[in-house]
Design a protein around this motif. Structure first.
Motif, PDB file in Angstrom:
ATOM      1  N   LYS A 190      65.849  35.439  30.038  1.00  9.97           N
ATOM      2  CA  LYS A 190      64.611  35.488  30.812  1.00  9.97           C
ATOM      3  C   LYS A 190      64.055  34.091  31.100  1.00  9.97           C
ATOM      4  O   LYS A 190      63.222  33.936  31.994  1.00  9.97           O
ATOM      5  N   VAL A 191      64.497  33.102  30.339  1.00 13.15           N
ATOM      6  CA  VAL A 191      63.907  31.762  30.477  1.00 13.15           C
ATOM      7  C   VAL A 191      64.916  30.661  30.794  1.00 13.15           C
ATOM      8  O   VAL A 191      64.539  29.573  31.223  1.00 13.15           O
ATOM      9  N   LEU A 192      66.201  30.919  30.594  1.00 10.11           N
ATOM     10  CA  LEU A 192      67.219  29.892  30.849  1.00 10.11           C
ATOM     11  C   LEU A 192      67.428  29.693  32.348  1.00 10.11           C
ATOM     12  O   LEU A 192      67.528  30.661  33.101  1.00 10.11           O
ATOM     13  N   LYS A 193      67.509  28.430  32.775  1.00 10.96           N
ATOM     14  CA  LYS A 193      67.825  28.123  34.165  1.00 10.96           C
ATOM     15  C   LYS A 193      69.300  27.757  34.325  1.00 10.96           C
ATOM     16  O   LYS A 193      69.983  28.281  35.191  1.00 10.96           O
ATOM     17  N   SER A 194      69.789  26.852  33.468  1.00 12.17           N
ATOM     18  CA  SER A 194      71.185  26.421  33.596  1.00 12.17           C
ATOM     19  C   SER A 194      71.629  25.727  32.318  1.00 12.17           C
ATOM     20  O   SER A 194      70.808  25.409  31.442  1.00 12.17           O
ATOM     21  N   VAL A 230      78.824  24.634  25.051  1.00 21.86           N
ATOM     22  CA  VAL A 230      77.512  24.352  25.611  1.00 21.86           C
ATOM     23  C   VAL A 230      77.056  22.973  25.122  1.00 21.86           C
ATOM     24  O   VAL A 230      77.023  22.724  23.919  1.00 21.86           O
ATOM     25  N   LEU A 231      76.703  22.091  26.042  1.00 20.65           N
ATOM     26  CA  LEU A 231      76.210  20.767  25.678  1.00 20.65           C
ATOM     27  C   LEU A 231      74.684  20.715  25.729  1.00 20.65           C
ATOM     28  O   LEU A 231      74.038  20.299  24.772  1.00 20.65           O
ATOM     29  N   THR A 232      74.105  21.116  26.851  1.00 18.68           N
ATOM     30  CA  THR A 232      72.650  21.145  26.981  1.00 18.68           C
ATOM     31  C   THR A 232      72.230  22.430  27.671  1.00 18.68           C
ATOM     32  O   THR A 232      73.037  23.090  28.343  1.00 18.68           O
ATOM     33  N   ALA A 233      70.956  22.767  27.524  1.00 16.50           N
ATOM     34  CA  ALA A 233      70.394  23.939  28.191  1.00 16.50           C
ATOM     35  C   ALA A 233      69.055  23.552  28.800  1.00 16.50           C
ATOM     36  O   ALA A 233      68.264  22.838  28.177  1.00 16.50           O
ATOM     37  N   THR A 234      68.814  24.021  30.016  1.00 19.69           N
ATOM     38  CA  THR A 234      67.557  23.744  30.705  1.00 19.69           C
ATOM     39  C   THR A 234      66.773  25.044  30.875  1.00 19.69           C
ATOM     40  O   THR A 234      67.308  26.034  31.387  1.00 19.69           O
ATOM     41  N   PHE A 235      65.508  25.019  30.432  1.00 19.61           N
ATOM     42  CA  PHE A 235      64.669  26.214  30.427  1.00 19.61           C
ATOM     43  C   PHE A 235      63.489  26.065  31.384  1.00 19.61           C
ATOM     44  O   PHE A 235      62.998  24.953  31.615  1.00 19.61           O
ATOM     45  N   ASP A 236      63.044  27.190  31.895  1.00 21.55           N
ATOM     46  CA  ASP A 236      61.848  27.242  32.722  1.00 21.55           C
ATOM     47  C   ASP A 236      60.627  27.285  31.794  1.00 21.55           C
ATOM     48  O   ASP A 236      60.448  28.228  31.039  1.00 21.55           O
ATOM     49  N   VAL A 237      59.802  26.250  31.848  1.00 24.45           N
ATOM     50  CA  VAL A 237      58.596  26.206  31.012  1.00 24.45           C
ATOM     51  C   VAL A 237      57.352  26.020  31.890  1.00 24.45           C
ATOM     52  O   VAL A 237      56.371  25.387  31.498  1.00 24.45           O
ATOM     53  N   SER A 238      57.420  26.600  33.080  1.00 21.53           N
ATOM     54  CA  SER A 238      56.320  26.432  34.041  1.00 21.53           C
ATOM     55  C   SER A 238      55.199  27.450  33.871  1.00 21.53           C
ATOM     56  O   SER A 238      54.119  27.289  34.437  1.00 21.53           O
ATOM     57  N   ASN A 239      55.465  28.509  33.087  1.00 17.51           N
ATOM     58  CA  ASN A 239      54.460  29.573  32.932  1.00 17.51           C
ATOM     59  C   ASN A 239      53.474  29.205  31.821  1.00 17.51           C
ATOM     60  O   ASN A 239      53.633  29.603  30.670  1.00 17.51           O
ATOM     61  N   ILE A 240      52.457  28.446  32.172  1.00 18.62           N
ATOM     62  CA  ILE A 240      51.472  27.967  31.195  1.00 18.62           C
ATOM     63  C   ILE A 240      50.258  28.896  31.218  1.00 18.62           C
ATOM     64  O   ILE A 240      49.572  29.021  32.228  1.00 18.62           O
ATOM     65  N   VAL A 241      50.021  29.553  30.077  1.00 15.44           N
ATOM     66  CA  VAL A 241      48.911  30.513  29.987  1.00 15.44           C
ATOM     67  C   VAL A 241      47.797  30.019  29.070  1.00 15.44           C
ATOM     68  O   VAL A 241      46.757  30.669  28.961  1.00 15.44           O
TER      69      VAL A 241
END
Length: 382
Positions: A190-194, A230-241
């Motif tokens: 639900k949160v991983l981008k790439s 897997v070397l790195t993972a980029t997550f979506d952290v734009s949902n600031i509540v």
């Protein structure tokens, strides 16, 4: 045995032969021949491997017990256990081992990994020293060795939603990405981008969330349809509540985990994917209904919630004919180790539950070992 060793013997050949692994027993005379030939044919390769560790300042230990790797009561050992300090060193090391055709395994902190004890494991690489991350423009990119709970804590403290459920989950980002780990409303898919990924051709590629074909506790990497690291993972952290919201939700979940899930026992977490228990529970629905009746009556005489949960668990195990596992399980899906736990009872537990479910249970943990050995002890695994 000595006649099987020829002038082309390599370090891998020695391991595969079972001599270095301790799998093959030899007489004193044969052992002397082995030692002589291996000393001539493999010392340069062994020195090359150890020189690589030293040159790249990679911490390593030699010939250590699996207990030191897994922190569980595991017999068996590994030849080299190492912890690279940078992603670059990890990449170079994996490329080196691939080119040398040497057996190795990459793990985080082994929280959902079990190493078979039947043979010596060659090289185990831990990523736990690779824990850097960068937060920029609504994205957070982290190393594969970052602890998942640390990621969750950072997001909670910064008011970023959808990460609260990861609190308390052991393991590292690399393993979580492969497994599509999650709890409550949080899930990696639900949160991983790439991710950046080192494939078995030693190429670094980028894979998106869609490329991994996520399902519940499943990815194409876990099924080995995509192979590599897997070397790195980029997550979506734009949902600031807001911090107040995330901290409140996190505190509620932590209280629940401490009361009903977490314990001080050493386990692999959920052994099978929880959602695949439906067939087993339907198959034994009448026994489980009887258990509910007995529990409803019995709990009236028990005051403490903790004792009620223990009574409920023991009843469930008894009505299902699983009494022998009561002292090794918190729940039907969580097996734990004590100082006296042996591998055979763990395998008995795995095979028994799989048989009871008519092989409909899907395993969540990962077994490390030669495929032929895994199939021998756990026929359902593949």
């Amino acid at each position: 045995m000595a006649s099987q060793i020829n002038n082309s013997l390599s370090l891998q050949d020695a391991w595969n032969s079972g001599y270095l692994s301790g799998k093959v027993e030899v007489s004193d005379n044969s052992s002397n021949v082995f030692d002589s030939v291996i000393a001539k044919k493999t010392n340069s390769e062994i020195n090359s491997l150890e020189s690589f560790f030293i040159t790249h300042q990679i911490d390593y230990e030699k010939d250590i017990s699996l207990k030191e790797v897994t922190k569980r009561n595991n017999e068996g050992s590994c030849t080299y256990f190492c912890k690279p300090r940078t992603l670059n060193d990890l990449q170079k090391m994996v490329v080196f081992l691939n080119n040398e055709n040497l057996d190795f395994e990459v793990i985080g902190d082994s929280s959902n990994v079990y190493f078979l004890e039947c043979r010596k494991h060659n090289i185990i690489i831990s990523t736990t020293k690779l824990n850097n991350f960068v937060h920029k423009d609504g994205e957070l990119t982290c190393d594969c060795g970052l602890n998942l709970t640390k990621l969750a804590n950072y997001c909670v403290d910064n008011g970023i939603a959808n990460y609260e459920g990861f609190l308390g989950i052991p393991g590292t980002i690399g393993g979580a990405v492969v497994n599509n780990s999650g709890a409550f409303s949080s899930e990696i898919s639900k949160v991983l981008k790439s991710i950046t990924f080192l494939n078995t051709d030693n190429e670094i590629i980028t894979l998106t969330n869609k490329d991994l074909k996520y399902k519940r506790r499943f990815s194409l990497i876990k099924s080995k349809q995509i192979t590599g690291l897997v070397l790195t993972a980029t997550f979506d952290v734009s949902n600031i509540v807001g911090k107040d919201v995330t901290i409140k939700q996190a505190n509620d979940l932590v209280i629940f985990r401490r009361g009903y899930i977490d314990s001080d026992k050493i386990s692999l977490g959920s052994v099978f994917i929880s959602s695949t228990y439906s067939h087993l529970r339907d198959k034994y629905k009448y026994r489980l209904f009887l258990k509910k009746i007995i529990y409803f009556i019995g709990k009236q005489f028990i005051k403490k919630d903790k004792e009620k949960r223990k009574f409920n668990k023991e009843l469930e195990f008894k009505v299902l004919g699983l009494s022998r596992f009561i002292d090794h399980c918190d729940t039907m899906n969580r097996f734990y180790w004590t100082k006296d736990t042996k591998e055979d009872i763990f395998f008995d537990y795995l095979n028994t539950l799989s048989d009871m479910s008519d092989n409909t249970l899907e395993i969540e943990i990962e077994m490390k070992g030669q495929e032929v050995d895994v199939k021998k002890y756990l026929p359902f695994y593949y």
